[in-house]
Design a protein around this motif. Structure first.
Motif, PDB file in Angstrom:
ATOM      1  N   GLY A  73       1.074  -1.561   0.323  1.00 41.00           N
ATOM      2  CA  GLY A  73       0.229  -0.014   0.344  1.00 41.00           C
ATOM      3  C   GLY A  73       0.346   1.730  -0.055  1.00 41.00           C
ATOM      4  N   VAL A  74       2.293   1.527   0.528  1.00 43.70           N
ATOM      5  CA  VAL A  74       2.682   2.385   0.822  1.00 43.70           C
ATOM      6  C   VAL A  74       3.318   2.550  -0.361  1.00 43.70           C
ATOM      7  N   MET A  75       4.105   1.875  -0.805  1.00 44.10           N
ATOM      8  CA  MET A  75       4.412   1.130  -2.391  1.00 44.10           C
ATOM      9  C   MET A  75       3.552   2.243  -3.971  1.00 44.10           C
ATOM     10  N   VAL A  76       2.694   1.985  -3.661  1.00 44.03           N
ATOM     11  CA  VAL A  76       1.845   1.306  -4.392  1.00 44.03           C
ATOM     12  C   VAL A  76       1.185   3.068  -4.555  1.00 44.03           C
ATOM     13  N   SER A  77       0.946   3.236  -3.205  1.00 47.50           N
ATOM     14  CA  SER A  77      -0.508   4.679  -2.343  1.00 47.50           C
ATOM     15  C   SER A  77      -0.241   5.165  -2.554  1.00 47.50           C
ATOM     16  N   LEU A  78      -0.125   4.915  -0.947  1.00 47.81           N
ATOM     17  CA  LEU A  78       0.690   6.119   0.107  1.00 47.81           C
ATOM     18  C   LEU A  78       1.546   7.295  -0.268  1.00 47.81           C
ATOM     19  N   ASN A  79       2.742   6.611  -0.628  1.00 52.99           N
ATOM     20  CA  ASN A  79       3.781   7.291  -0.579  1.00 52.99           C
ATOM     21  C   ASN A  79       4.062   9.118  -2.171  1.00 52.99           C
ATOM     22  N   ASP A  80       2.173   8.224  -2.476  1.00 50.52           N
ATOM     23  CA  ASP A  80       2.291   9.877  -3.094  1.00 50.52           C
ATOM     24  C   ASP A  80       0.686  10.620  -2.931  1.00 50.52           C
ATOM     25  N   PHE A  81      -0.409   9.521  -1.959  1.00 50.61           N
ATOM     26  CA  PHE A  81      -0.590  10.424  -1.646  1.00 50.61           C
ATOM     27  C   PHE A  81      -0.992  11.009  -0.891  1.00 50.61           C
ATOM     28  N   ALA A  82      -0.373  10.700   0.099  1.00 46.48           N
ATOM     29  CA  ALA A  82      -0.052  11.482   1.560  1.00 46.48           C
ATOM     30  C   ALA A  82       0.880  12.141   1.824  1.00 46.48           C
ATOM     31  N   ASP A  83       0.250  13.512   2.400  1.00 38.70           N
ATOM     32  CA  ASP A  83       1.582  14.590   2.620  1.00 38.70           C
ATOM     33  C   ASP A  83       2.796  14.638   2.711  1.00 38.70           C
ATOM     34  N   ARG A  84       2.752  13.880   4.323  1.00 37.90           N
ATOM     35  CA  ARG A  84       3.704  13.599   4.740  1.00 37.90           C
ATOM     36  C   ARG A  84       4.505  12.195   4.452  1.00 37.90           C
ATOM     37  N   PRO A  85       5.902  12.008   4.822  1.00 42.00           N
ATOM     38  CA  PRO A  85       6.322  10.156   4.579  1.00 42.00           C
ATOM     39  C   PRO A  85       5.686   8.964   5.752  1.00 42.00           C
ATOM     40  N   ALA A  86       5.328   8.393   4.905  1.00 43.28           N
ATOM     41  CA  ALA A  86       4.133   6.658   5.547  1.00 43.28           C
ATOM     42  C   ALA A  86       4.950   6.064   6.066  1.00 43.28           C
ATOM     43  N   ARG A  87       4.926   5.650   7.394  1.00 50.56           N
ATOM     44  CA  ARG A  87       5.291   4.508   7.973  1.00 50.56           C
ATOM     45  C   ARG A  87       4.965   3.060   7.165  1.00 50.56           C
ATOM     46  N   SER A  88       5.993   1.957   6.403  1.00 49.78           N
ATOM     47  CA  SER A  88       5.413   1.368   5.658  1.00 49.78           C
ATOM     48  C   SER A  88       5.391  -0.411   6.480  1.00 49.78           C
ATOM     49  N   LEU A  89       5.325  -1.307   7.224  1.00 51.21           N
ATOM     50  CA  LEU A  89       4.936  -2.106   7.560  1.00 51.21           C
ATOM     51  C   LEU A  89       4.995  -3.686   7.112  1.00 51.21           C
ATOM     52  N   LYS A  90       5.656  -4.202   7.739  1.00 49.45           N
ATOM     53  CA  LYS A  90       5.593  -5.272   7.031  1.00 49.45           C
ATOM     54  C   LYS A  90       5.196  -7.098   7.411  1.00 49.45           C
ATOM     55  N   ASP A  91       5.008  -7.281   6.852  1.00 51.93           N
ATOM     56  CA  ASP A  91       3.663  -8.896   7.350  1.00 51.93           C
ATOM     57  C   ASP A  91       4.099  -9.005   9.074  1.00 51.93           C
ATOM     58  N   GLY A  92       3.369  -9.014   9.270  1.00 50.94           N
ATOM     59  CA  GLY A  92       3.337  -9.397  10.936  1.00 50.94           C
ATOM     60  C   GLY A  92       4.143  -8.077  11.755  1.00 50.94           C
ATOM     61  N   GLU A  93       3.927  -6.941  11.160  1.00 51.07           N
ATOM     62  CA  GLU A  93       5.042  -6.101  11.815  1.00 51.07           C
ATOM     63  C   GLU A  93       4.262  -5.755  13.510  1.00 51.07           C
ATOM     64  N   VAL A  94       5.156  -4.926  14.078  1.00 57.18           N
ATOM     65  CA  VAL A  94       3.933  -5.418  15.470  1.00 57.18           C
ATOM     66  C   VAL A  94       4.460  -3.251  16.124  1.00 57.18           C
TER      67      VAL A  94
END
Ligand SMILES: [Fe+2]
Ligand SMILES: [Fe+2]
Length: 248
Positions: free
Chosen positions: A101-122
């Motif tokens: 989601g971060v790679m495909v959409s959020l990096n472009d959509f969000a006005d600030r840098p996003a946190r990218s979560l790995k599968d299972g990350e807490v």
């Protein structure tokens, strides 16, 4: 329209807005969830056009500018449409979603840098912990995922079990039958052969509560509900795929 606030698990609040004219004679409900840790997290932003309603509702629980995390299940208007409105009023908030989601959409959509979560990350929220779990294409969206609040074993399950109507905030009744009815009506899921197994993996968490984005929060045997929903998706996929029907 009004937005009702209910605490559906210890420190987890459901912000619920019912739209009577949408979907069926019973209408349709949009829920956001606020996890109240030292670093408060909101799971889905709600529609852009519902931002003021949700901001007022969050304000009944915490000062909205204290939000630290804004996460969601998949890229869609009701999931993240108001992302930038929230980022603008909460200066320390970070958008968070799975790697896809971060790679495909959020990096472009969000006005600030996003946190990218790995599968299972807490993410440790301080007093609460949330685990992001990839569920690609389940129920829809390449980037789809759910969030488990670990301390209460509450699965914030987004569009899974979507149903019509405006139930009470909590239920121990059937949520699979109403989900089958809504799927028959909306056909909102990306039917794919991996759906059943994805849901059966989630069922192994044996969630104590299933917090529906469009429906009540279910308390009871969450694992069984997920397995029953998985079986229904398997049935649908067999019905649209002759090859799978032969193999069954
Ligand atoms: Fe969706
Ligand atoms: Fe949704």
């Amino acid at each position: 329209m009004e937005t009702k606030v209910s605490e559906i698990a210890d420190g987890i609040f459901r912000l619920s807005t019912h739209v009577p004219e949408l979907g069926s004679p019973r209408g349709f409900t949009f829920n956001q969830f606020l996890v109240k840790g030292e670093e408060p997290l909101m799971f889905h932003t709600g529609l852009c056009k519902m931002f003021e309603l949700n901001r007022e509702a969050v304000g009944r629980i915490i000062p909205p500018e204290k939000l630290r995390w804004i996460a969601y299940g998949h890229f869609e208007a009701d999931e993240c449409g108001a992302m930038n409105e929230w980022l603008s009023i909460a200066p320390h908030a970070t958008a968070a979603q799975g790697e896809t989601g971060v790679m495909v959409s959020l990096n472009d959509f969000a006005d600030r840098p996003a946190r990218s979560l790995k599968d299972g990350e807490v993410i440790d929220l301080g007093g609460k912990r949330v685990r992001f779990i990839d569920t690609p294409h389940t129920p829809h969206g390449w980037d789809a995922g759910v969030l488990l609040e670990v301390t209460t074993n509450t699965l914030l399950c987004g569009d899974l079990f979507t149903q019509f109507g405006n139930e009470t905030a909590l239920t121990d009744g059937d949520i699979v039958g109403p989900a089958i009815e809504a799927e028959d009506f909306f056909k909102f899921s990306s039917l794919n052969p991996g759906m059943g197994d994805t849901l059966r993996l989630l069922s192994k968490l044996e969630p104590a509560k299933l917090a529906l984005m469009h429906g009540p929060t279910f308390e009871g045997d969450g694992g069984a509900a997920l397995r029953n929903l998985a079986n229904d998706y398997d049935r649908r996929i067999r019905n649209v795929s002759p090859g799978l029907r032969q193999a069954a």
